[in-house]
Design a protein around this motif. Structure first.
Motif, PDB file in Angstrom:
ATOM      1  N   ARG A  78       0.977  -1.408   0.242  1.00  0.00           N
ATOM      2  CA  ARG A  78      -0.067   0.133   0.259  1.00  0.00           C
ATOM      3  C   ARG A  78       1.202   1.145  -0.419  1.00  0.00           C
ATOM      4  N   ILE A  79       0.332   2.147  -0.919  1.00  0.00           N
ATOM      5  CA  ILE A  79       1.506   3.225  -0.971  1.00  0.00           C
ATOM      6  C   ILE A  79       0.823   4.546  -0.761  1.00  0.00           C
ATOM      7  N   ARG A  80       1.279   4.682  -0.225  1.00  0.00           N
ATOM      8  CA  ARG A  80       0.580   6.897  -0.135  1.00  0.00           C
ATOM      9  C   ARG A  80       1.747   7.982  -0.616  1.00  0.00           C
ATOM     10  N   GLU A  81       0.893   8.918  -1.530  1.00  0.00           N
ATOM     11  CA  GLU A  81       0.804   9.217  -2.644  1.00  0.00           C
ATOM     12  C   GLU A  81       0.670  10.843  -2.557  1.00  0.00           C
ATOM     13  N   GLY A  82       0.462  11.524  -1.483  1.00  0.00           N
ATOM     14  CA  GLY A  82       0.226  12.894  -0.894  1.00  0.00           C
ATOM     15  C   GLY A  82      -0.975  12.790  -0.557  1.00  0.00           C
ATOM     16  N   LYS A  83      -1.839  13.310  -0.725  1.00  0.00           N
ATOM     17  CA  LYS A  83      -3.141  12.355  -0.335  1.00  0.00           C
ATOM     18  C   LYS A  83      -4.443  11.413  -0.235  1.00  0.00           C
TER      19      LYS A  83
END
Length: 138
Positions: free
Chosen positions: A48-53
């Motif tokens: 699971r990757i967080r990209e900004g918001k």
């Protein structure tokens, strides 16, 4: 205020907003319909990757020919954790995946469709007001 809305500029803006919102709504409906016609395969979330918001998930899934694909897909539905089973929809062209999405991506289409639908109704109402004949002074 009513005079400004019924001016030529007000009428043009109201018509453009109506046309733009209808085109947007048709585009969202076509995209949703097209994506539902894609083939699907079970997949497993690897990361699971967080990209900004926003969040994306890296998913591994198999194609009908047995080859394994790994894709980073937008997460528009519930939060997915590594190891979780998901369904991936994909579009093939010449035996290669040209586009893929999580099957629960329908929520994004519903939100966009409802927002554009409300905009269409508002623009239609505004057009009824600006194009209605002016009252004559008696």
């Amino acid at each position: 205020m009513g005079g400004k809305l019924k001016s030529r500029g007000g009428r043009i803006v109201a018509a453009l907003v109506l046309v733009g919102s209808v085109v947007g709504l048709v585009s969202v409906i076509r995209s949703a319909t097209e994506q539902q016609s894609w083939a699907s395969a079970p997949g497993v979330v690897q990361e699971r990757i967080r990209e900004g918001k926003s969040f994306s998930v890296k998913v591994a899934y198999r194609l009908p020919d047995g080859s394994e694909q790994v894709a980073t897909l937008s997460e528009n539905g519930p939060a997915r954790e590594p190891g979780e089973q998901v369904t991936v929809r994909y579009d093939l062209a010449d035996g290669k995946v040209v586009d893929a999405a999580l099957a629960d991506n329908d929520q994004a289409f519903w939100v966009g469709g409802v927002m554009l639908g409300v905009l269409v109704l508002g623009a239609l109402f505004a057009n009824l007001i600006v194009w209605a004949p002016r009252r004559r002074a008696d």
